[in-house]
Design a protein around this motif. Structure first.
Motif, mmCIF file in Angstrom:
data_model
loop_
_atom_site.group_PDB
_atom_site.id
_atom_site.type_symbol
_atom_site.label_atom_id
_atom_site.label_comp_id
_atom_site.label_asym_id
_atom_site.label_seq_id
_atom_site.Cartn_x
_atom_site.Cartn_y
_atom_site.Cartn_z
ATOM 1 N N ALA A 21 -5.621 -5.126 -6.953
ATOM 2 C CA ALA A 21 -4.817 -4.028 -6.402
ATOM 3 C C ALA A 21 -3.538 -3.841 -7.204
ATOM 4 O O ALA A 21 -3.118 -2.709 -7.460
ATOM 5 C CB ALA A 21 -4.481 -4.310 -4.934
ATOM 6 N N LYS B 299 0.835 -1.207 0.000
ATOM 7 C CA LYS B 299 0.000 0.000 0.000
ATOM 8 C C LYS B 299 0.870 1.257 0.000
ATOM 9 O O LYS B 299 0.604 2.203 -0.744
ATOM 10 C CB LYS B 299 -0.923 -0.013 1.219
ATOM 11 C CG LYS B 299 -1.848 1.165 1.264
ATOM 12 C CD LYS B 299 -2.775 1.091 2.453
ATOM 13 C CE LYS B 299 -3.599 2.356 2.555
ATOM 14 N NZ LYS B 299 -4.483 2.345 3.725
ATOM 15 N N GLN B 300 1.920 1.235 0.801
ATOM 16 C CA GLN B 300 2.834 2.375 0.840
ATOM 17 C C GLN B 300 3.500 2.570 -0.523
ATOM 18 O O GLN B 300 3.635 3.702 -0.997
ATOM 19 C CB GLN B 300 3.895 2.168 1.917
ATOM 20 C CG GLN B 300 4.877 3.317 2.027
ATOM 21 C CD GLN B 300 5.910 3.091 3.123
ATOM 22 O OE1 GLN B 300 5.810 2.165 3.913
ATOM 23 N NE2 GLN B 300 6.917 3.940 3.150
ATOM 24 N N THR C 77 1.141 4.232 -2.865
ATOM 25 C CA THR C 77 1.046 5.654 -2.522
ATOM 26 C C THR C 77 2.248 6.437 -3.043
ATOM 27 O O THR C 77 2.111 7.572 -3.499
ATOM 28 C CB THR C 77 0.934 5.818 -0.991
ATOM 29 O OG1 THR C 77 -0.198 5.076 -0.536
ATOM 30 C CG2 THR C 77 0.765 7.268 -0.587
ATOM 31 N N THR D 87 5.521 -2.193 -5.402
ATOM 32 C CA THR D 87 4.118 -2.593 -5.275
ATOM 33 C C THR D 87 3.960 -4.042 -5.686
ATOM 34 O O THR D 87 3.400 -4.861 -4.953
ATOM 35 C CB THR D 87 3.207 -1.701 -6.160
ATOM 36 O OG1 THR D 87 3.296 -0.354 -5.720
ATOM 37 C CG2 THR D 87 1.763 -2.160 -6.101
ATOM 38 N N LYS E 204 -3.504 -0.645 -9.136
ATOM 39 C CA LYS E 204 -2.798 0.149 -8.119
ATOM 40 C C LYS E 204 -3.818 0.789 -7.171
ATOM 41 O O LYS E 204 -3.838 1.981 -6.929
ATOM 42 C CB LYS E 204 -1.887 1.199 -8.753
ATOM 43 C CG LYS E 204 -0.905 0.650 -9.759
ATOM 44 C CD LYS E 204 -0.037 -0.456 -9.187
ATOM 45 C CE LYS E 204 0.935 -1.025 -10.195
ATOM 46 N NZ LYS E 204 0.835 -2.462 -10.392
ATOM 47 N N ASN E 205 -4.657 -0.091 -6.637
ATOM 48 C CA ASN E 205 -5.814 0.290 -5.835
ATOM 49 C C ASN E 205 -5.567 -0.043 -4.365
ATOM 50 O O ASN E 205 -5.529 -1.213 -3.987
ATOM 51 C CB ASN E 205 -7.034 -0.487 -6.374
ATOM 52 C CG ASN E 205 -8.292 -0.226 -5.613
ATOM 53 O OD1 ASN E 205 -8.299 0.451 -4.604
ATOM 54 N ND2 ASN E 205 -9.378 -0.781 -6.115
ATOM 55 N N THR E 206 -5.423 0.983 -3.522
ATOM 56 C CA THR E 206 -5.169 0.744 -2.099
ATOM 57 C C THR E 206 -6.414 0.248 -1.366
ATOM 58 O O THR E 206 -6.293 -0.423 -0.345
ATOM 59 C CB THR E 206 -4.632 2.007 -1.406
ATOM 60 O OG1 THR E 206 -5.579 3.062 -1.525
ATOM 61 C CG2 THR E 206 -3.291 2.430 -1.981
ATOM 62 N N ILE F 152 -6.358 -3.453 -1.067
ATOM 63 C CA ILE F 152 -5.394 -3.885 -0.060
ATOM 64 C C ILE F 152 -5.983 -3.695 1.336
ATOM 65 O O ILE F 152 -5.859 -4.571 2.196
ATOM 66 C CB ILE F 152 -4.054 -3.148 -0.222
ATOM 67 C CG1 ILE F 152 -3.388 -3.576 -1.531
ATOM 68 C CG2 ILE F 152 -3.136 -3.416 0.975
ATOM 69 C CD1 ILE F 152 -2.109 -2.857 -1.863
ATOM 70 N N ASP F 153 -6.630 -2.553 1.555
ATOM 71 C CA ASP F 153 -7.259 -2.314 2.855
ATOM 72 C C ASP F 153 -8.278 -3.401 3.190
ATOM 73 O O ASP F 153 -8.360 -3.861 4.333
ATOM 74 C CB ASP F 153 -7.952 -0.944 2.878
ATOM 75 C CG ASP F 153 -6.980 0.219 2.892
ATOM 76 O OD1 ASP F 153 -5.816 0.025 3.296
ATOM 77 O OD2 ASP F 153 -7.384 1.326 2.490
#
Length: 130
Positions: free
Chosen positions: A96, A41-42, A45, A52, A100-102, A105-106
């Motif tokens: 994700a 996730k970082q 971002t 990633t 590139k979808n956080t 992941i959440d």
């Protein structure tokens, strides 16, 4: 020259995993998946595509390991449900990684944390749903 304590540290790390109970190993897997997902996730971002991908794949590897540890024969419906949940997590992690979808992941981290908490309760001799 290598640090004189390096060999001792490496032996300690290896022994930690070799002597852990199956229950403790499962908790280690959950912790590792949560940590790697956080790093993924970082990386999203920060826009670091390579990192990633690396950390999402590490998270997926752990989820696959959790899946392979399921005892389908003795686990019955619980094992089948967990297997389906793990497959869902893999799908969300793939999404994700592609998008590139956080948020995906959440979602996976929330599920992993819930499973980890349940596993910790089982280790304490508690029962689920109590």
């Amino acid at each position: 020259m290598a640090s004189p304590n390096l060999a001792g540290y490496q032996a300690y790390q290896q022994n930690k995993y070799q002597t852990a109970s199956p229950h403790r190993l499962t908790l280690m897997l959950y912790n590792g998946a949560i940590q790697f997902a956080g790093k993924a996730k970082q990386a999203i971002t920060e826009g670091d595509i390579s990192q990633t991908n690396k950390y999402i794949q590490k998270t997926q590897d752990i989820v696959y390991e959790l899946m392979s540890a399921l005892n389908q024969k003795e686990g019955g419906e619980i094992a089948r449900n967990l297997k389906n949940l793990y497959f869902y997590m893999i799908e969300r992690l793939i999404e994700a990684n592609i998008k590139k979808n956080t948020a995906s992941i959440d979602e996976v981290v929330a599920m992993l944390q819930e499973l980890k908490s349940a596993w910790e309760e089982i280790g304490k001799g508690g029962t689920l749903g109590s």
